[in-house]
Design a protein around this motif. Structure first.
Motif, PDB file in Angstrom:
ATOM      1  N   TYR A  33      -5.456 -21.635  17.419  1.00 24.80           N
ATOM      2  CA  TYR A  33      -5.725 -22.452  16.463  1.00 24.80           C
ATOM      3  C   TYR A  33      -5.134 -24.106  17.257  1.00 24.80           C
ATOM      4  O   TYR A  33      -5.489 -24.999  16.754  1.00 24.80           O
ATOM      5  N   GLN A  34      -4.917 -23.884  18.510  1.00 27.20           N
ATOM      6  CA  GLN A  34      -4.722 -25.069  19.263  1.00 27.20           C
ATOM      7  C   GLN A  34      -6.007 -26.056  19.275  1.00 27.20           C
ATOM      8  O   GLN A  34      -6.004 -27.237  19.674  1.00 27.20           O
ATOM      9  N   ILE A  35      -7.237 -25.264  19.014  1.00 22.35           N
ATOM     10  CA  ILE A  35      -8.236 -26.283  18.859  1.00 22.35           C
ATOM     11  C   ILE A  35      -8.374 -27.277  17.927  1.00 22.35           C
ATOM     12  O   ILE A  35      -9.163 -28.526  17.978  1.00 22.35           O
ATOM     13  N   TYR A  36      -7.366 -27.308  16.907  1.00 21.97           N
ATOM     14  CA  TYR A  36      -7.113 -28.147  16.172  1.00 21.97           C
ATOM     15  C   TYR A  36      -6.092 -29.241  16.350  1.00 21.97           C
ATOM     16  O   TYR A  36      -5.633 -30.107  15.527  1.00 21.97           O
ATOM     17  N   SER A  37      -5.389 -29.258  17.505  1.00 24.91           N
ATOM     18  CA  SER A  37      -3.981 -29.814  17.822  1.00 24.91           C
ATOM     19  C   SER A  37      -4.713 -30.947  18.945  1.00 24.91           C
ATOM     20  O   SER A  37      -5.837 -31.111  19.260  1.00 24.91           O
ATOM     21  N   LYS A  38      -3.516 -31.723  19.219  1.00 24.18           N
ATOM     22  CA  LYS A  38      -3.781 -32.761  20.395  1.00 24.18           C
ATOM     23  C   LYS A  38      -3.382 -32.513  21.655  1.00 24.18           C
ATOM     24  O   LYS A  38      -2.141 -32.911  22.337  1.00 24.18           O
ATOM     25  N   ARG A  39      -4.379 -31.420  22.173  1.00 24.49           N
ATOM     26  CA  ARG A  39      -4.074 -31.040  23.655  1.00 24.49           C
ATOM     27  C   ARG A  39      -5.559 -31.382  24.161  1.00 24.49           C
ATOM     28  O   ARG A  39      -6.641 -31.675  23.674  1.00 24.49           O
ATOM     29  N   SER A  40      -5.360 -31.394  25.756  1.00 23.53           N
ATOM     30  CA  SER A  40      -6.253 -31.663  26.428  1.00 23.53           C
ATOM     31  C   SER A  40      -7.522 -30.756  26.434  1.00 23.53           C
ATOM     32  O   SER A  40      -7.344 -29.549  26.339  1.00 23.53           O
ATOM     33  N   VAL A  59      -0.462 -31.180   0.061  1.00 16.89           N
ATOM     34  CA  VAL A  59       0.681 -31.106   0.500  1.00 16.89           C
ATOM     35  C   VAL A  59       0.950 -31.595   2.150  1.00 16.89           C
ATOM     36  O   VAL A  59       0.434 -30.805   3.009  1.00 16.89           O
ATOM     37  N   ARG A  60       1.281 -32.929   2.318  1.00 17.23           N
ATOM     38  CA  ARG A  60       1.110 -33.463   3.531  1.00 17.23           C
ATOM     39  C   ARG A  60       2.282 -32.715   4.567  1.00 17.23           C
ATOM     40  O   ARG A  60       3.680 -32.357   4.049  1.00 17.23           O
ATOM     41  N   GLY A  61       1.960 -31.866   5.693  1.00 12.38           N
ATOM     42  CA  GLY A  61       2.876 -31.193   6.519  1.00 12.38           C
ATOM     43  C   GLY A  61       2.673 -29.872   6.593  1.00 12.38           C
ATOM     44  O   GLY A  61       3.032 -28.895   7.287  1.00 12.38           O
ATOM     45  N   CYS A  62       1.776 -29.417   5.499  1.00  9.91           N
ATOM     46  CA  CYS A  62       1.330 -27.971   5.421  1.00  9.91           C
ATOM     47  C   CYS A  62      -0.221 -27.697   6.055  1.00  9.91           C
ATOM     48  O   CYS A  62      -0.613 -26.656   5.993  1.00  9.91           O
ATOM     49  N   ARG A  63      -0.943 -28.752   6.510  1.00 12.90           N
ATOM     50  CA  ARG A  63      -2.245 -28.704   7.071  1.00 12.90           C
ATOM     51  C   ARG A  63      -1.908 -27.991   8.210  1.00 12.90           C
ATOM     52  O   ARG A  63      -0.980 -28.162   9.082  1.00 12.90           O
ATOM     53  N   VAL A  64      -3.099 -27.330   8.762  1.00 18.17           N
ATOM     54  CA  VAL A  64      -2.859 -26.633  10.125  1.00 18.17           C
ATOM     55  C   VAL A  64      -2.748 -27.738  11.281  1.00 18.17           C
ATOM     56  O   VAL A  64      -1.849 -27.393  12.044  1.00 18.17           O
ATOM     57  N   LYS A  65      -3.329 -28.754  11.283  1.00 18.78           N
ATOM     58  CA  LYS A  65      -2.931 -29.738  12.163  1.00 18.78           C
ATOM     59  C   LYS A  65      -1.797 -30.381  12.250  1.00 18.78           C
ATOM     60  O   LYS A  65      -1.246 -30.698  13.307  1.00 18.78           O
ATOM     61  N   ASP A  66      -1.261 -30.424  10.935  1.00 21.25           N
ATOM     62  CA  ASP A  66       0.074 -31.057  10.803  1.00 21.25           C
ATOM     63  C   ASP A  66       1.183 -29.941  11.428  1.00 21.25           C
ATOM     64  O   ASP A  66       2.083 -30.412  12.333  1.00 21.25           O
ATOM     65  N   LEU A  67       0.907 -28.763  11.223  1.00 24.17           N
ATOM     66  CA  LEU A  67       1.917 -27.613  11.512  1.00 24.17           C
ATOM     67  C   LEU A  67       1.659 -27.562  13.287  1.00 24.17           C
ATOM     68  O   LEU A  67       2.696 -27.172  14.136  1.00 24.17           O
ATOM     69  N   LEU A  68       0.574 -27.634  13.711  1.00 18.48           N
ATOM     70  CA  LEU A  68       0.458 -27.639  15.215  1.00 18.48           C
ATOM     71  C   LEU A  68       0.996 -28.719  15.875  1.00 18.48           C
ATOM     72  O   LEU A  68       1.650 -28.727  16.952  1.00 18.48           O
ATOM     73  N   ASP A  69       1.193 -30.022  15.324  1.00 20.54           N
ATOM     74  CA  ASP A  69       1.788 -31.250  15.912  1.00 20.54           C
ATOM     75  C   ASP A  69       3.255 -31.099  15.953  1.00 20.54           C
ATOM     76  O   ASP A  69       3.756 -31.522  16.856  1.00 20.54           O
ATOM     77  N   ILE A  70       3.753 -30.361  14.688  1.00 20.24           N
ATOM     78  CA  ILE A  70       5.304 -30.099  14.629  1.00 20.24           C
ATOM     79  C   ILE A  70       5.637 -29.062  15.788  1.00 20.24           C
ATOM     80  O   ILE A  70       6.629 -29.274  16.288  1.00 20.24           O
ATOM     81  N   ALA A  71       4.711 -27.993  16.048  1.00 20.72           N
ATOM     82  CA  ALA A  71       5.037 -27.024  16.902  1.00 20.72           C
ATOM     83  C   ALA A  71       4.882 -27.537  18.286  1.00 20.72           C
ATOM     84  O   ALA A  71       5.659 -27.243  19.269  1.00 20.72           O
TER      85      ALA A  71
END
Length: 721
Positions: free
Chosen positions: A616-623, A652-664
């Protein structure tokens, strides 16, 4: 001593059966001796009632199965679709279950197919799994055997045979609910009302509409049969042949239920708690309750052996509770007298059972190697507010609709169909009556051998008390987790229908009100017929046109982008290719193409949960380099990015996959109560579409449409700008 104790127990059971067989004919003789009624007339009347009741129960089940089949055809246009388009209708974990059914049918022999599933290394890259054990594929094994053994290959397509079995089981489910309500109330009018409420509230009683192969759709019909048989088994003054039949049906359905669903032992644990509370207040025959405990033990033992030594059954709370109850049985035998000492011993007995249960469960988990889901315990801690976490998987689970508290719409729907108001009325009357009976038992007053209508003591019937306790426990869980409503609402339909159709319940109410103007027995009999009739006509008038409209209108389910993606994979991708992407999409790719994937939508394996989080990290802010290392560690050759996840605008903001990845990942900065995502890298799924370095060095786009972007993961990295 053991042999003499066993002999005594058998002798007691024989005596109970003999006494019951004596009581029943005596009651029949009294009934037959009434003026104007010959024995032949009474026999014909009973036979007619049984015949028409059984006919109504079977007809209800068959009509519901036909209704589901018709609705499914109208919704998906199944008969006019190609095989690929049909398979796309199976989403998420449903796709995985059906894909293994297909593999079994393609195998040269059934034995070879089973071996390949138990030693499966063609589904998940770098991982060999026992798919039968890990995914509870016994329904697929049974379906494939029936399909091949019945010679259905030339008559019906595999997909129709598969969904036909599931729809048939749903028909059995409805029939079992009908019978349960009938047994409790004594009239099959209650069964008809149960079925009506079940179908009208289908949104909240079953998940069959959008998840046909799910394990609960295979398992819950057997649990409904078990509850129906248990209801009959707990009844007083049951003759021996009926008692043996109910006992055998409880045994068979309990074991089958346990084999069909990996979480079945948790539901049986709730049932065991209900029986424990029923027994502790001496509201049922102890021998019968302990016979059910033995069925649990036998089913757990047999399930452990046939499920490849499934250690989850050994460390289950069901085994610990039943073992504790059996160990404490000797103490319980001396506590059913109304003395002060017996009441003190009863409190000690409850404490003893709870202590032994916790100790046994702790010891079993300490000494038995098991892979019980640790994330389940962590989820409960976070759900109850005992802990907080930034873990992606935990927060993703907490955001699932089925694991949140039920919405107001749920209660509104139940109220509009008149189910909830009548359920609350019936539940209140039953609870008050049960409380009265318990108080009498504490005071030393014995239960009546036979409860008559004029007594107005609905709370003295053990099968009714069991259902009241069971529905309250399930209701408590349903108030916390919306997904539990699919277990609770069918019981609500049964209890509400039983109550409004039962003269005993109305008589219990009138006993409290002390009616004198009208004869209470006559009024109770009238209301038990009039109230369900009025409810039935109102439901027919309001909801029948809606159901017919639902069946008549053609709905269209068509996903051309997914069809194009699957077609491209089958034509262009190498046979040995491994695909990476969201677990839900990987399930569909596995079913429609047969290609190997890097993850699956399964949540009972810690390794797969970790894989899902990593991919799922393909939807995160990583290199690009980080993502490349993750994907190549799973030997992935192709990456599929879904635009719906990358550009998700969730309610619900904070429950999107990309939001959860940013928090993690710690990419969230909180300022003045607001949170902002921050990272020195852009969101990978956005940046890779720009086709600039370093993304083009690691990934090459090979296919795209409106919904999906497919990238080949380069084996030789080029660092040319």
């Amino acid at each position: 001593k053991m042999s003499s104790g066993t002999a005594d127990l058998r002798q007691r059971r024989k005596q109970n059966c003999t006494e019951t067989d004596k009581i029943v004919p005596e009651e029949r003789n009294k009934e037959n001796s009434k003026p104007g009624r010959s024995p032949k007339y009474v026999l014909i009347q009973r036979f007619a009632k049984l015949f028409f009741g059984c006919l109504a129960a079977v007809t209800s089940g068959m009509m519901y199965a036909v209704y589901l089949s018709t609705y499914h055809e109208r919704k998906f246009w199944f008969s006019s679709r190609q095989e690929l388009e049909r398979e796309i209708t199976f989403q998420g974990d449903s796709a995985i279950y059906y894909s293994f059914y297909k593999e079994l049918l393609k195998a040269p022999s059934f034995e070879r197919g089973v071996y390949e599933l138990t030693h499966n290394n063609k589904t998940i890259s770098l991982k060999t799994i026992n798919a039968v054990q890990q995914m509870t594929l016994y329904p697929e094994l049974i379906a494939s055997v029936l399909y091949q053994a019945s010679g259905s290959e030339e008559v019906i397509e595999p997909v129709y045979f598969y969904i036909g079995i599931v729809f048939g089981l749903q028909g059995i489910y409805v029939t079992a609910l009908f019978v349960t309500s009938w047994v409790m109330s004594g009239t099959w009018l209650a069964g008809m009302l149960t079925v009506a409420w079940f179908i009208i509230n289908r949104t909240d009683t079953t998940r069959i509409d959008y998840s046909i192969p799910s394990r609960e759709n295979w398992a819950l019909p057997y649990f409904a049969c078990q509850v129906a048989a248990l209801t009959g088994y707990l009844k007083k003054n049951l003759n021996c042949s009926a008692e043996k039949f109910c006992y055998l049906l409880v045994s068979a359905s309990t074991y089958t239920f346990m084999m069909m669903w990996e979480y079945s032992h948790y539901l049986l644990f709730i049932q065991a708690v209900s029986l424990f509370l029923l027994d502790i207040f001496a509201l049922a025959q102890t021998e019968k309750v302990h016979e059910v405990y033995k069925i649990y033990l036998f089913s757990l033992f047999l399930g452990y052996l046939l499920q490849f030594e499934n250690s989850a059954l050994l460390v289950s709370p069901l085994l610990s509770l039943v073992a504790a109850l059996m160990l404490s049985k000797c103490l319980q035998m001396n506590m059913k007298k109304g003395t002060c000492m017996s009441r003190l011993l009863k409190i000690m007995y409850i404490h003893l059972v709870l202590t032994i249960t916790l100790m046994l469960n702790f010891l079993l988990k300490m000494f038995v190697p098991h892979k019980e889901n640790e994330h389940l315990l962590k989820f409960i801690e976070v759900k109850l507010g005992l802990n907080t976490t930034k873990n992606f998987t935990m927060n993703w689970l907490l955001c699932q609709e089925s694991l949140q508290a039920p919405s107001q719409d749920f209660f509104l729907r139940l109220t509009q169909s008149s189910l909830l108001p009548f359920y609350i009325l019936v539940l209140i009357i039953c609870l008050f009556s049960v409380t009265q009976v318990v108080f009498r038992r504490i005071c030393g007053e014995p239960l009546k051998e036979t409860v008559k209508l004029e007594d107005g003591r609905i709370g003295e019937r053990p099968e009714i008390v069991y259902h009241v306790i069971h529905t309250v426990l399930l209701g408590c869980l349903a108030m916390c987790l919306e997904g539990m409503k699919y277990l609770w609402t069918p019981h609500v339909c049964m209890l509400a229908a039983f109550g409004v159709c039962s003269p005993e319940l109305w008589m219990t109410l009138f006993k409290w009100l002390r009616l004198k103007a009208v004869h209470p027995i006559l009024l109770a009999l009238i209301l038990s017929m009039a109230v369900p009739t009025i409810i039935g006509f109102s439901l027919w008038k309001e909801f029948f046109p809606r159901i017919m409209t639902e069946l008549s209108e053609l709905q269209e389910f068509y996903d051309p982008d997914t069809v194009e993606l699957m077609t491209w994979i089958k034509r262009q991708a190498p046979v040995a290719a491994v695909f990476a992407g969201s677990p839900q999409l990987m399930g569909v790719i596995k079913l429609c193409t047969g290609w190997m994937v890097s993850s699956l939508p399964l949540y009972n394996d810690d390794d797969l949960l970790k894989r899902n989080e990593n991919i799922y990290q393909i939807y995160s802010k990583r290199s690009a380099e980080d993502i490349y290392k993750i994907l190549t560690s799973y030997k992935a050759n192709f990456l599929v990015i879904e635009d719906s996840i990358c550009n998700e605008v969730g309610p619900v903001r904070g429950c999107r996959v990309k939001d959860l990845l940013d928090i993690a990942n710690g990419h969230v900065v909180c300022e003045e109560g607001d949170s902002y995502a921050y990272s020195k890298y852009g969101r990978f799924c956005h940046e890779i579409k720009m086709n600039y370095s370093p993304y083009v060095n690691y990934f090459t786009r090979v296919y795209w449409n409106r919904s999906y972007f497919v990238y080949k993961i380069n084996t030789v990295i080029s660092f040319q700008s």
